[in-house]
Design a protein around this motif. Sequence first.
Motif, PDB file in Angstrom:
ATOM      1  N   GLY A  61       0.591  -1.087  -0.287  1.00 53.31           N
ATOM      2  CA  GLY A  61       0.115   0.080   0.256  1.00 53.31           C
ATOM      3  C   GLY A  61       0.996   1.040   0.021  1.00 53.31           C
ATOM      4  N   ASP A  62       0.076   2.263  -0.919  1.00 54.08           N
ATOM      5  CA  ASP A  62       1.124   3.296  -0.376  1.00 54.08           C
ATOM      6  C   ASP A  62       0.121   5.236  -0.084  1.00 54.08           C
ATOM      7  N   ILE A  63       0.772   5.279   0.810  1.00 45.79           N
ATOM      8  CA  ILE A  63      -0.336   6.815   1.158  1.00 45.79           C
ATOM      9  C   ILE A  63      -0.820   7.676   0.571  1.00 45.79           C
ATOM     10  N   VAL A  64       0.414   7.640  -0.199  1.00 45.34           N
ATOM     11  CA  VAL A  64       0.136   9.036  -1.441  1.00 45.34           C
ATOM     12  C   VAL A  64      -0.424   8.887  -2.394  1.00 45.34           C
ATOM     13  N   LYS A  65      -0.438   7.183  -2.759  1.00 46.71           N
ATOM     14  CA  LYS A  65      -1.568   6.581  -4.298  1.00 46.71           C
ATOM     15  C   LYS A  65      -3.105   6.949  -3.656  1.00 46.71           C
ATOM     16  N   ALA A  66      -3.029   6.678  -2.188  1.00 47.53           N
ATOM     17  CA  ALA A  66      -4.248   6.306  -1.580  1.00 47.53           C
ATOM     18  C   ALA A  66      -5.254   7.948  -1.825  1.00 47.53           C
ATOM     19  N   ARG A  67      -4.348   8.439  -1.132  1.00 45.10           N
ATOM     20  CA  ARG A  67      -4.513   9.978  -1.062  1.00 45.10           C
ATOM     21  C   ARG A  67      -4.854  11.081  -2.152  1.00 45.10           C
ATOM     22  N   PRO A 211       1.774  -4.917   5.868  1.00 48.27           N
ATOM     23  CA  PRO A 211       0.658  -4.857   6.803  1.00 48.27           C
ATOM     24  C   PRO A 211       0.270  -6.846   6.655  1.00 48.27           C
ATOM     25  N   PHE A 212       1.279  -7.753   6.158  1.00 51.76           N
ATOM     26  CA  PHE A 212       1.067  -9.081   6.206  1.00 51.76           C
ATOM     27  C   PHE A 212       1.359  -9.109   7.640  1.00 51.76           C
ATOM     28  N   LEU A 213       2.000  -8.665   7.937  1.00 53.12           N
ATOM     29  CA  LEU A 213       2.666  -8.745   9.452  1.00 53.12           C
ATOM     30  C   LEU A 213       1.489  -8.781  11.071  1.00 53.12           C
ATOM     31  N   ALA A 214       0.740  -8.292  10.255  1.00 48.87           N
ATOM     32  CA  ALA A 214      -0.779  -7.737  11.390  1.00 48.87           C
ATOM     33  C   ALA A 214      -1.878  -7.962  10.629  1.00 48.87           C
ATOM     34  N   LEU A 215      -2.021  -8.086   9.988  1.00 45.47           N
ATOM     35  CA  LEU A 215      -2.944  -9.507   9.153  1.00 45.47           C
ATOM     36  C   LEU A 215      -3.200 -10.751  10.130  1.00 45.47           C
ATOM     37  N   VAL A 216      -1.375 -11.003  10.041  1.00 44.79           N
ATOM     38  CA  VAL A 216      -1.828 -12.672  10.534  1.00 44.79           C
ATOM     39  C   VAL A 216      -1.732 -13.002  12.054  1.00 44.79           C
ATOM     40  N   PRO A 270      -3.851   8.548  12.408  1.00 40.74           N
ATOM     41  CA  PRO A 270      -3.741   6.745  11.919  1.00 40.74           C
ATOM     42  C   PRO A 270      -5.151   6.307  10.998  1.00 40.74           C
ATOM     43  N   SER A 271      -5.937   6.553  12.353  1.00 39.38           N
ATOM     44  CA  SER A 271      -7.877   6.057  11.556  1.00 39.38           C
ATOM     45  C   SER A 271      -8.188   6.355  10.787  1.00 39.38           C
ATOM     46  N   GLU A 272      -8.142   8.061   9.912  1.00 36.00           N
ATOM     47  CA  GLU A 272      -8.594   8.005   8.446  1.00 36.00           C
ATOM     48  C   GLU A 272      -7.266   7.984   7.919  1.00 36.00           C
ATOM     49  N   ALA A 273      -6.318   7.397   7.947  1.00 40.81           N
ATOM     50  CA  ALA A 273      -5.322   6.663   7.059  1.00 40.81           C
ATOM     51  C   ALA A 273      -5.310   5.360   6.274  1.00 40.81           C
ATOM     52  N   ALA A 274      -5.594   4.593   7.825  1.00 40.88           N
ATOM     53  CA  ALA A 274      -5.950   2.813   6.972  1.00 40.88           C
ATOM     54  C   ALA A 274      -7.388   3.041   6.383  1.00 40.88           C
ATOM     55  N   LYS A 275      -8.054   3.680   6.969  1.00 40.15           N
ATOM     56  CA  LYS A 275     -10.089   4.102   6.201  1.00 40.15           C
ATOM     57  C   LYS A 275      -9.142   4.004   4.761  1.00 40.15           C
ATOM     58  N   ALA A 276      -8.591   5.679   4.134  1.00 36.84           N
ATOM     59  CA  ALA A 276      -7.483   5.484   2.831  1.00 36.84           C
ATOM     60  C   ALA A 276      -7.054   4.569   2.218  1.00 36.84           C
ATOM     61  N   LEU A 277      -6.303   4.213   3.036  1.00 37.89           N
ATOM     62  CA  LEU A 277      -5.639   2.474   2.877  1.00 37.89           C
ATOM     63  C   LEU A 277      -7.104   1.102   2.463  1.00 37.89           C
ATOM     64  N   ALA A 278      -7.750   1.518   3.563  1.00 39.44           N
ATOM     65  CA  ALA A 278      -8.212   0.204   2.734  1.00 39.44           C
ATOM     66  C   ALA A 278      -8.740  -0.310   1.296  1.00 39.44           C
ATOM     67  N   GLY A 279      -9.239   1.462   0.719  1.00 39.83           N
ATOM     68  CA  GLY A 279      -9.619   0.668  -0.608  1.00 39.83           C
ATOM     69  C   GLY A 279      -8.738   0.345  -1.526  1.00 39.83           C
ATOM     70  N   GLU A 280      -6.963   0.176  -1.281  1.00 40.65           N
ATOM     71  CA  GLU A 280      -5.816  -0.095  -2.016  1.00 40.65           C
ATOM     72  C   GLU A 280      -5.699  -1.668  -1.779  1.00 40.65           C
ATOM     73  N   VAL A 287      -7.289  -3.971  10.645  1.00 37.21           N
ATOM     74  CA  VAL A 287      -5.782  -4.332  10.675  1.00 37.21           C
ATOM     75  C   VAL A 287      -4.808  -3.157  10.155  1.00 37.21           C
ATOM     76  N   LEU A 288      -5.564  -2.221   9.689  1.00 42.77           N
ATOM     77  CA  LEU A 288      -4.633  -1.299   8.626  1.00 42.77           C
ATOM     78  C   LEU A 288      -4.593   0.304   9.812  1.00 42.77           C
TER      79      LEU A 288
END
Length: 350
Positions: A61-67, A211-216, A270-280, A287-288
């Motif tokens: 994921g890339d927050i710059v791309k997501a935003r 994000p794979f570590l957080a998911l597992v 961080p919560s808003e950033a997670a939401k932005a990345l969720a679509g990516e 998790v995000l």
Amino acid sequence: MKIPFLPQRRTVLKRMVQYTLAGVFALSAPLTGSLIQSSEAQTKPAGFKSKIINLAYQTSGDIVKARKSVEPRFKALGVTVNWVGPFPAGPQLIEAMNAGKVDIGTVGETPPIFAQAAGVTEVVYIAGRRPSKGLNQGIVVRADSPIKKLADIKGKKVAFQRGSNAHYLLAKALKEVGLKISDVQVVGLTPSEARDAFIQNKVEVWVAGDPFLALVEKSIPIRNLRNASGINTLGGFYIARRQFVSENQELVRVFLDEADKVGEWADKNPSEAAKALAGEVKLDPSVLEVVSRRTVRRLRSLTPSIIAEQQQVADFYFQEKIIPRKVNIRDAVPPSDTLRAIIPQRLARN
């Protein structure tokens, strides 16, 4: 978007990811002269020539791309943004950059070093990323594993992406307990493949990152034998294609300015950033959010101390015989006048 690499470029990628203690060999592609040793008077004036900027992103994921924040800035300059990827990890991103398919991307501290050791001269550092506390990486086993401490992984199968920050974390952590990478069975996989191999019990040890570590962590009980605290301290870098930087200093400066603005916003929200990345990345926002809270996204300008720290990482790899030749990090740093031209004021003040 898939990148059709030329056969000779594939050879460079293989060199980047196959360095191990068991195989140190000579490479045919020589390194070119240092940028620092080149006459700074030859640096092209500030401005830009390109009408398209190719920005790389990874599967993490890339927050710059997501935003979507850089697009308006470049549109105002008459420049089209083309996002290229997703790349599974830094080595593959650098291979695309070396092939001229990518202009700017972000990677950890290790991939550019492996690239230099493999003879890649087209990739240069343009900015650093601020370091995190190291909680977003780890050397993990299942919670019910008989492996209780790091020294117990001797002789075990360990999955990770060669030539990535995972490589550095493993090598440094093993050295702490008197072991080397040659003391384990390396299973070289992309980050997502390594995660799958771990979940399916095909390997006993996984060198993981978000994000794979957080998911597992949320999916199955695991034990983190060693996180990256005190090891992966540099935070990583933004890198770019050498010729692109030379010809498009204004575009590089605009990108870094926006990337740092987005990073500052993400670090504060961080919560808003997670939401932005969720679509990516198509992962659960919860998790995000974990990922966002232990990731630092702000940038920092390249300083002599940061370059010296990166040199220490490169020297470690050479001393441990993981790369076959000593590299000079300054060979991959633009001249000082170019750095002054591409670093936005918000970074220069930090």
